[in-house]
Design an enzyme around this catalytic site. Structure first.
Site, short mmCIF file in Angstrom:
data_model
loop_
_atom_site.label_atom_id
_atom_site.label_comp_id
_atom_site.label_asym_id
_atom_site.label_seq_id
_atom_site.Cartn_x
_atom_site.Cartn_y
_atom_site.Cartn_z
N HIS A 18 -2.83 -2.96 -7.95
CA HIS A 18 -1.87 -4.01 -7.60
C HIS A 18 -1.14 -4.57 -8.83
O HIS A 18 0.01 -4.98 -8.72
CB HIS A 18 -2.56 -5.13 -6.82
CG HIS A 18 -3.06 -4.68 -5.47
ND1 HIS A 18 -4.19 -5.16 -4.87
CD2 HIS A 18 -2.55 -3.74 -4.60
CE1 HIS A 18 -4.35 -4.56 -3.69
NE2 HIS A 18 -3.39 -3.69 -3.51
N HIS A 41 -0.18 3.78 3.65
CA HIS A 41 -1.53 3.44 4.13
C HIS A 41 -1.70 1.94 3.83
O HIS A 41 -2.23 1.56 2.78
CB HIS A 41 -2.60 4.26 3.42
CG HIS A 41 -2.50 5.74 3.67
ND1 HIS A 41 -1.51 6.53 3.14
CD2 HIS A 41 -3.29 6.57 4.40
CE1 HIS A 41 -1.68 7.78 3.54
NE2 HIS A 41 -2.76 7.84 4.30
N SER A 102 -1.46 -4.55 -0.65
CA SER A 102 -0.14 -4.07 -1.10
C SER A 102 1.03 -4.54 -0.23
O SER A 102 2.07 -4.95 -0.77
CB SER A 102 -0.15 -2.55 -1.26
OG SER A 102 -0.66 -1.91 -0.11
N GLU A 120 0.17 2.03 9.13
CA GLU A 120 -1.29 1.87 9.14
C GLU A 120 -1.77 2.47 10.46
O GLU A 120 -1.33 2.04 11.52
CB GLU A 120 -1.66 0.38 9.01
CG GLU A 120 -3.09 0.03 9.37
CD GLU A 120 -4.14 0.79 8.54
OE1 GLU A 120 -4.08 0.80 7.31
OE2 GLU A 120 -5.03 1.40 9.17
N GLY A 146 0.41 8.04 7.92
CA GLY A 146 1.21 7.70 6.74
C GLY A 146 2.05 8.86 6.21
O GLY A 146 3.15 8.65 5.68
N ASP A 166 -1.66 5.45 -0.62
CA ASP A 166 -2.97 4.88 -0.98
C ASP A 166 -3.99 5.19 0.13
O ASP A 166 -4.48 4.28 0.80
CB ASP A 166 -2.79 3.36 -1.18
CG ASP A 166 -4.06 2.67 -1.61
OD1 ASP A 166 -4.98 3.34 -2.10
OD2 ASP A 166 -4.14 1.43 -1.44
C1 LIG Z 1 -7.16 2.08 0.73
S1 LIG Z 1 -6.68 1.34 2.24
C2 LIG Z 1 -5.09 0.74 1.91
C3 LIG Z 1 -5.04 -0.46 1.01
C4 LIG Z 1 -3.66 -1.02 0.79
N1 LIG Z 1 -2.71 0.01 0.41
C5 LIG Z 1 -3.70 -2.08 -0.30
O1 LIG Z 1 -3.51 -1.73 -1.49
O2 LIG Z 1 -3.90 -3.26 0.02
C6 LIG Z 1 -6.32 2.76 3.24
C7 LIG Z 1 -5.86 2.40 4.66
O3 LIG Z 1 -5.34 3.60 5.25
C8 LIG Z 1 -5.61 3.57 6.63
N2 LIG Z 1 -5.48 4.98 7.09
C9 LIG Z 1 -6.41 5.96 7.14
N3 LIG Z 1 -5.86 7.12 7.49
C10 LIG Z 1 -4.53 6.89 7.67
C11 LIG Z 1 -3.41 7.70 7.98
N4 LIG Z 1 -3.55 9.01 8.20
N5 LIG Z 1 -2.19 7.14 8.03
C12 LIG Z 1 -2.03 5.80 7.80
N6 LIG Z 1 -3.05 4.97 7.49
C13 LIG Z 1 -4.29 5.51 7.42
C14 LIG Z 1 -6.99 2.97 6.73
O4 LIG Z 1 -7.20 2.42 8.01
C15 LIG Z 1 -6.92 1.92 5.60
O5 LIG Z 1 -6.56 0.67 6.12
#
Ligand SMILES: C[S@@+](CC[C@H](N)C(=O)[O-])C[C@H]1O[C@@H](n2cnc3c(N)ncnc32)[C@H](O)[C@@H]1O
Length: 283
Positions: A18, A41, A102, A120, A146, A166
């Site tokens: 971040h 994500h 994020s 998401e 994503g 991410d």
């Molecule tokens: C590491 S976290 C994201 C954190 C966020 N980017 C942040 O920095 O605050 C990953 C997220 O991706 C979601 N996720 C998992 N597979 C996914 C996909 N194929 N497409 C979109 N989101 C997905 C999960 O539910 C989770 O909330």
């Protein structure tokens, strides 16, 4: 999809990601022209560090808490300020009222002329995200994969901006999925800035990912990494990285100021390390 970011919010990897994300957005906002931030994500947007999930791991205590309790030198403080302003005041234990993920960070930093697109996939997390961000005419939220979102959203009509990739790295082939998504996005939008977060567990896998980028002809990237311990150390994730494609020209210099300081705060012993390396296709 078992991964829930609420267990890890505010940990050293979030702080690393971040703070760098903020530096990229601050740079892109030097120009008046609108930009688009795309977050493939998104997570839930804002995290309650007093909630059960965060309390169970306590990872934020070795992350954000160590930063807000510290007195950084002036040059580090100046780089951290825009991010810390969004984090807001913290209690005596270094716990903010809520920790911005994020999408919330971008929502707070960006200007009226900018746009934000977030995907998401997890149903419940998506609804939580939507509630956390509230109504904002700059926002577009989608409960879709994503990588499909990235394909649908590039190139953005503003033609300038940042994509954050991410993923949770639950799949063994996550690096391959990223490369395949980037191959398509890159063809359509080679001037975009892309930031890809990754865990460092087996350094060979990370080297192979950068080789994969070079094979796609992706020419300019910055390899930023922070390790709190040897990457294969037991316990919670010890090392992570951010690959920035088409990085702002100031980012390497800023990372060389931020990362040594973050490394001192987060190291679990003598094996903490950091890296800020510019790579070109000729590698
Ligand atoms: C590491 S976290 C994201 C954190 C966020 N980017 C942040 O920095 O605050 C990953 C997220 O991706 C979601 N996720 C998992 N597979 C996914 C996909 N194929 N497409 C979109 N989101 C997905 C999960 O539910 C989770 O909330």
């Amino acid at each position: 999809m078992n991964y829930r970011h609420a267990f890890h919010a505010g940990n050293f990897a979030d702080v690393f990601k971040h703070t760098l994300l903020t530096r990229i957005l601050v740079y892109l906002m030097r120009k008046e022209q609108p930009l688009r931030f795309m977050d493939t994500h998104g997570g839930i947007g804002r995290y309650d560090l007093a909630a059960d999930e965060a309390a169970r791991t306590g990872e934020w205590r070795d992350g954000i808490a160590r930063i807000v309790m510290a007195q950084p030198p002036e040059n580090v403080g100046a780089l951290l300020k825009p991010w810390l302003d969004v984090v807001g005041p913290c209690d005596a234990e270094g716990c903010p009222e809520s920790y911005p993920g994020s999408p919330a960070l971008a929502q707070a930093l960006l200007r009226p002329q900018d746009r934000i697109a977030v995907s998401e996939l997890h149903e419940q997390d998506f609804h939580t995200l939507r509630r956390a961000l509230g109504y904002d005419e700059r926002l577009r939220l989608a409960q879709i994969n994503g990588y499909a979102a990235l394909n649908a959203w590039t190139p953005p009509k503003e033609r300038r901006g940042l994509v954050l990739i991410d993923p949770p790295f639950e799949s063994r082939d996550e690096f391959a999925q990223i490369l395949s998504a980037l191959a398509k996005a890159w063809r359509k939008w080679p001037t975009g800035c892309y930031a890809i977060w990754y865990p460092v567990k087996a350094p060979g896998a990370v080297d192979a990912f950068y080789d994969g980028l070079a094979a796609l002809g992706i020419e300019r990237c910055l390899r930023l990494e922070l390790a709190t311990e040897r990457p294969d150390a037991a316990g919670p994730l010890a090392a992570n990285g951010l690959c920035v494609i088409n990085p702002p020209f100031v980012l390497k210099e800023e990372a060389e100021i931020l990362l040594p300081w973050l490394c001192e705060r987060f190291s679990r012993g003598p094996n903490g390390s950091w890296r800020a390396e510019s790579l070109t296709a000729a590698r």
